[in-house]
Design a protein around this motif. Sequence first.
Motif, mmCIF file in Angstrom:
data_model
loop_
_atom_site.group_PDB
_atom_site.id
_atom_site.type_symbol
_atom_site.label_atom_id
_atom_site.label_comp_id
_atom_site.label_asym_id
_atom_site.label_seq_id
_atom_site.Cartn_x
_atom_site.Cartn_y
_atom_site.Cartn_z
ATOM 1 N N VAL A 97 38.643 28.119 -49.797
ATOM 2 C CA VAL A 97 39.402 27.507 -50.193
ATOM 3 C C VAL A 97 41.030 27.418 -50.084
ATOM 4 C CG1 VAL A 97 40.078 25.808 -51.737
ATOM 5 C CG2 VAL A 97 38.210 26.045 -51.641
ATOM 6 N N GLU A 144 62.360 24.671 -47.285
ATOM 7 C CA GLU A 144 63.086 23.390 -48.219
ATOM 8 C C GLU A 144 64.260 24.144 -47.310
ATOM 9 O OE1 GLU A 144 61.682 20.391 -51.119
ATOM 10 O OE2 GLU A 144 61.637 21.682 -51.563
ATOM 11 N N LYS A 197 43.334 24.368 -54.684
ATOM 12 C CA LYS A 197 44.143 25.414 -53.908
ATOM 13 C C LYS A 197 45.500 26.266 -55.395
ATOM 14 C CE LYS A 197 48.292 24.082 -51.921
ATOM 15 N NZ LYS A 197 48.755 24.454 -50.818
ATOM 16 N N VAL A 257 58.804 27.866 -43.897
ATOM 17 C CA VAL A 257 57.908 27.281 -44.562
ATOM 18 C C VAL A 257 58.845 26.452 -46.071
ATOM 19 C CG1 VAL A 257 56.229 28.194 -44.093
ATOM 20 C CG2 VAL A 257 57.412 29.947 -46.018
ATOM 21 N N ASN A 271 52.709 27.042 -60.308
ATOM 22 C CA ASN A 271 53.727 27.541 -60.456
ATOM 23 C C ASN A 271 54.321 27.523 -58.817
ATOM 24 O OD1 ASN A 271 50.864 28.631 -59.063
ATOM 25 N ND2 ASN A 271 50.889 29.712 -60.544
ATOM 26 N N LEU A 272 54.587 27.246 -58.358
ATOM 27 C CA LEU A 272 55.363 26.923 -57.252
ATOM 28 C C LEU A 272 56.661 25.893 -57.716
ATOM 29 C CD1 LEU A 272 53.953 26.019 -53.705
ATOM 30 C CD2 LEU A 272 54.485 28.183 -54.584
ATOM 31 N N LEU A 278 59.392 26.813 -59.537
ATOM 32 C CA LEU A 278 60.616 27.605 -58.241
ATOM 33 C C LEU A 278 61.454 26.687 -57.316
ATOM 34 C CD1 LEU A 278 57.916 30.343 -58.235
ATOM 35 C CD2 LEU A 278 60.287 31.242 -58.541
ATOM 36 N N ASN A 279 60.731 25.486 -57.602
ATOM 37 C CA ASN A 279 61.376 24.235 -56.824
ATOM 38 C C ASN A 279 61.535 24.715 -54.868
ATOM 39 O OD1 ASN A 279 62.976 22.225 -56.459
ATOM 40 N ND2 ASN A 279 64.658 23.181 -56.874
ATOM 41 N N PHE A 280 60.239 25.045 -54.913
ATOM 42 C CA PHE A 280 59.193 25.019 -53.618
ATOM 43 C C PHE A 280 58.425 24.562 -53.729
ATOM 44 C CE2 PHE A 280 56.729 28.100 -51.182
ATOM 45 C CZ PHE A 280 57.206 28.281 -50.624
ATOM 46 N N ARG A 281 58.065 23.227 -52.782
ATOM 47 C CA ARG A 281 57.724 22.487 -51.951
ATOM 48 C C ARG A 281 57.555 22.519 -50.829
ATOM 49 N NH1 ARG A 281 59.978 16.663 -53.243
ATOM 50 N NH2 ARG A 281 61.659 17.204 -52.399
ATOM 51 N N GLU A 282 55.796 22.105 -50.248
ATOM 52 C CA GLU A 282 55.585 22.951 -48.774
ATOM 53 C C GLU A 282 55.346 21.394 -48.217
ATOM 54 O OE1 GLU A 282 51.215 23.691 -48.305
ATOM 55 O OE2 GLU A 282 51.022 23.954 -50.842
ATOM 56 N N LEU A 283 54.803 21.739 -46.975
ATOM 57 C CA LEU A 283 55.094 20.261 -46.421
ATOM 58 C C LEU A 283 53.652 20.190 -46.187
ATOM 59 C CD1 LEU A 283 57.405 18.390 -45.372
ATOM 60 C CD2 LEU A 283 57.415 19.866 -42.878
ATOM 61 N N CYS A 284 53.353 18.744 -46.354
ATOM 62 C CA CYS A 284 51.767 17.979 -45.950
ATOM 63 C C CYS A 284 51.512 17.360 -44.364
ATOM 64 C CB CYS A 284 50.917 17.628 -47.125
ATOM 65 S SG CYS A 284 50.475 19.349 -48.031
ATOM 66 N N GLY A 326 49.324 22.178 -43.599
ATOM 67 C CA GLY A 326 49.592 21.041 -43.622
ATOM 68 C C GLY A 326 48.855 20.105 -43.587
ATOM 69 N N PRO A 339 49.386 15.283 -52.880
ATOM 70 C CA PRO A 339 48.833 15.195 -53.905
ATOM 71 C C PRO A 339 50.267 16.133 -54.875
ATOM 72 C CG PRO A 339 47.869 16.815 -52.724
ATOM 73 C CD PRO A 339 47.856 15.918 -52.148
ATOM 74 N N ASN A 396 56.379 16.580 -48.575
ATOM 75 C CA ASN A 396 56.492 17.295 -49.512
ATOM 76 C C ASN A 396 55.514 17.718 -50.894
ATOM 77 O OD1 ASN A 396 59.654 18.196 -48.466
ATOM 78 N ND2 ASN A 396 58.721 20.156 -49.017
ATOM 79 N N TYR A 436 33.769 27.244 -59.125
ATOM 80 C CA TYR A 436 34.764 28.082 -59.463
ATOM 81 C C TYR A 436 35.799 27.817 -60.536
ATOM 82 C CZ TYR A 436 38.500 27.066 -56.026
ATOM 83 O OH TYR A 436 39.257 26.061 -55.307
ATOM 84 N N ALA A 466 54.731 23.027 -41.388
ATOM 85 C CA ALA A 466 53.886 22.957 -42.691
ATOM 86 C C ALA A 466 53.839 25.475 -42.267
ATOM 87 C CB ALA A 466 52.950 22.334 -41.950
ATOM 88 N N TRP A 525 48.262 21.478 -55.516
ATOM 89 C CA TRP A 525 47.110 20.947 -55.353
ATOM 90 C C TRP A 525 46.636 21.515 -56.302
ATOM 91 C CZ3 TRP A 525 42.371 19.894 -51.238
ATOM 92 C CH2 TRP A 525 41.944 18.978 -51.997
ATOM 93 N N GLN A 560 62.358 22.132 -42.147
ATOM 94 C CA GLN A 560 61.251 22.474 -42.540
ATOM 95 C C GLN A 560 59.379 22.493 -41.810
ATOM 96 O OE1 GLN A 560 59.934 21.237 -46.334
ATOM 97 N NE2 GLN A 560 58.556 22.911 -47.286
#
Lengths: 137, 331
Positions: B238, B146, A42, B144, A12-13, A16-22, B247, A7, A35, B296, B11, A39, B9
């Motif tokens: 969640v 980049e 959450k 975590v 709000n991330l 801030l140019n903050f992308r997490e890893l999936c 991840g 997704p 990245n 929710y 997860a 979603w 980086q």
Amino acid sequence: MKQKEVPQDKSNLESLNFRELCYAVDENGEYTTENSTGWDPKTIALDNAIKDIEERTALAKQKVLNDETSPVEYYMELHKMDLGILASYVGLWQWRVKRHFKPAVFNKLNNSTLQKYADVFDISIDELKHIENRPCK
Amino acid sequence: MQIDFSHKQSAHCENGVVSNLMRHRGFEVSEPMVFGIGSGLLFSYLPFLKVNHAPVFTYRVMPGIIFNRFAKRVGVKIKREKFKDPKVAKMRLDENLAKNNPVGLQVGVYHLPYFPEEYRFHFNAHNMVVYGQENGTYLISDPVMETVTTISDTDLEKVRFAKGAFAPKGHMYYPISFPEKLNLEKAIVKGIKQTCKDMTAPIPLVGVKAIYWVAKNIRKWPKKLGTKKANHYLGQIVRMQEEIGTGGGGFRYIYAAFLQEAAKILNNEKLKELSKEMTEIGDQWRDFALEASRIYKNRSAQTDAYNKVADQLEAISQREAVFFKKLKKAI
């Protein structure tokens, strides 16, 4: 989850140019990483959790203004703490911190104890005592 | 001064620190491999412990355990130091950096300046690598993130000496001895066996039984707790499942990636099939999160909706119970 399905919802991330890893599988079924900017399920959960803290803080503030509790409780909520966390930051027993929630007890506290609280909340003693203009978030 | 350190980086922070520190010493070990060998996967429900005013749900083992198990199983020795005095903690850190030794640190998240405000809770088991220092500013590789980042010495002291549950007490760690060649095969088998054992443990607090227990409790929440609290609890599940670090799918995708990699190393076709099934289980967890978010989001407390997500969790619990039995037989 397929790589293309990771997704990329607004959150709000993103600002801030903050992308997490999936972790996801590519077209050949091989695992790879992608990245994600966010979603919705959450993001909503997090937003609700933050709203909950804001409500707790606003309620605590009102209680202080009504003289039902001391500013210690307000600042505790403002800093997303609970009794256990605050007690370990100021280095006091939990029951003592809880006692300091009583306005009558708080008003008699000496400066060194007040300073402990002020240091933890990163404010002055004056700001600790007067919360009228302090924010709720 | 700055150590030549390659940031990659990941997860999850703990896997990432281990993987990055190992690469620095010339051993390429992926994040899923660290997670799998360290038996990171779990599910646990601790209703008597509260975090952010909701019960504790966790999809992974306790902080620090992944690295300990990984190190033991591949034959790496780690040195760990904790401190009472922040000055000594800083001195020991500077000594290591001067010796060209990048170190892992356990830190609290609440005072971490480069973290988005919304993510700063009193969570004390975050991990990062420090790889240099310039005029009172420390160079940080936070797995975590980049890219690499920095932190001032006063902020670093704050996060190293955060208080509350899992207080880091300046905790610093780094590998000190390595085997000539990593023997991954044996370590993988050990890691998988332990995860199978933990997930099928005959107690309600951990594993598939804990998932089932949560499902059972969810059905009671709307009546017992009221709409607001029930939704807050559901949101907590969640968040623990999908928040930065898992991840996706509560670590199930990382574990599927591990099984796929393990299948190649062990030359085991069955693990490849099981990896596919773990991916499907991860998808089931995502569907559960999506359905829960509908509850929710609308702030509703229809018992039907709660029963529906509880049904989903029960199905996951049953499927994982079968899965880990099959996995145990496959190795």
